[in-house]
Design an enzyme around this catalytic site. Structure first.
Site, PDB file in Angstrom:
ATOM      1  N   GLU A  54       0.726  -1.267  -0.021  1.00  0.00           N
ATOM      2  CA  GLU A  54       0.134   0.106   0.024  1.00  0.00           C
ATOM      3  C   GLU A  54       0.680   1.233   0.128  1.00  0.00           C
ATOM      4  OE1 GLU A  54      -2.411  -3.283   2.372  1.00  0.00           O
ATOM      5  OE2 GLU A  54      -0.356  -2.648   1.966  1.00  0.00           O
ATOM      6  N   CYS A  75      -0.338   1.446   7.191  1.00  0.00           N
ATOM      7  CA  CYS A  75      -0.962   1.692   5.814  1.00  0.00           C
ATOM      8  C   CYS A  75      -2.268   2.308   5.899  1.00  0.00           C
ATOM      9  CB  CYS A  75      -1.013   0.476   5.144  1.00  0.00           C
ATOM     10  SG  CYS A  75       0.637  -0.387   4.785  1.00  0.00           S
TER      11      CYS A  75
END
Length: 160
Positions: free
Chosen positions: A59, A90
């Protein structure tokens, strides 16, 4: 951008395929895409071991690539699609990037069964009174706010 289940499913399958390819290429089993207007802007895979960088989650690498591609650090109007439920780091990055939505395929329990158990990190943020594995403490310092004061006085600052 409104959610469409079919589109979300299509892009989640693409992120899962990216994650599987990452394993074949020597990376970790995670993949992510950043979309704008239903089209991919950037992708990323887990490069933690390849780059010796504990922050190089799929991510994060996708968000970094999308920011470079779009020439901005605000990804409003974009969607993050991940092969797996993002960890707290993330998710924090998604919030800082101002992404409109986050969509994922596998969840934290699937990841734990695959040898990537970040449930303890999710639990720490849900129950912050628990002892942390890393000690975190504030030290008293009179000039602790000086950088913020200097920032606020800066006429050409770019707020984020």
């Amino acid at each position: 951008m409104p959610s469409t289940g079919l589109t979300d499913t299509r892009w989640a399958a693409e992120a899962v395929a990216l994650a599987a390819g990452s394993v074949t290429d020597g990376g970790g089993p995670f993949g992510a895409l950043v979309l704008r207007a239903g089209r991919p802007v950037a992708s990323g895979t887990n490069l933690v071991t390849a780059e010796l960088d504990p922050t190089a989650h799929a991510e994060i690498t996708a968000i970094r690539a999308a920011c470079r591609e779009l020439g901005t650090f605000h990804l409003d109007g974009c969607v993050l699609v991940s092969s797996c439920e993002p960890c707290p780091m993330c998710l924090g990055a998604a919030l800082w990037a101002r992404l409109d939505r986050v969509v994922y395929a596998a969840d934290r329990h699937d990841a734990a069964r695959g040898g990537f158990d970040d449930r303890a990190f999710h639990d720490l943020f849900r129950h912050p009174e628990q002892p942390w594995p890393t000690r975190v403490r504030q030290v008293p310092l009179a000039e602790r706010a000086a950088p913020f004061e200097r920032w606020l006085a800066k006429a050409d600052r770019v707020d984020y």
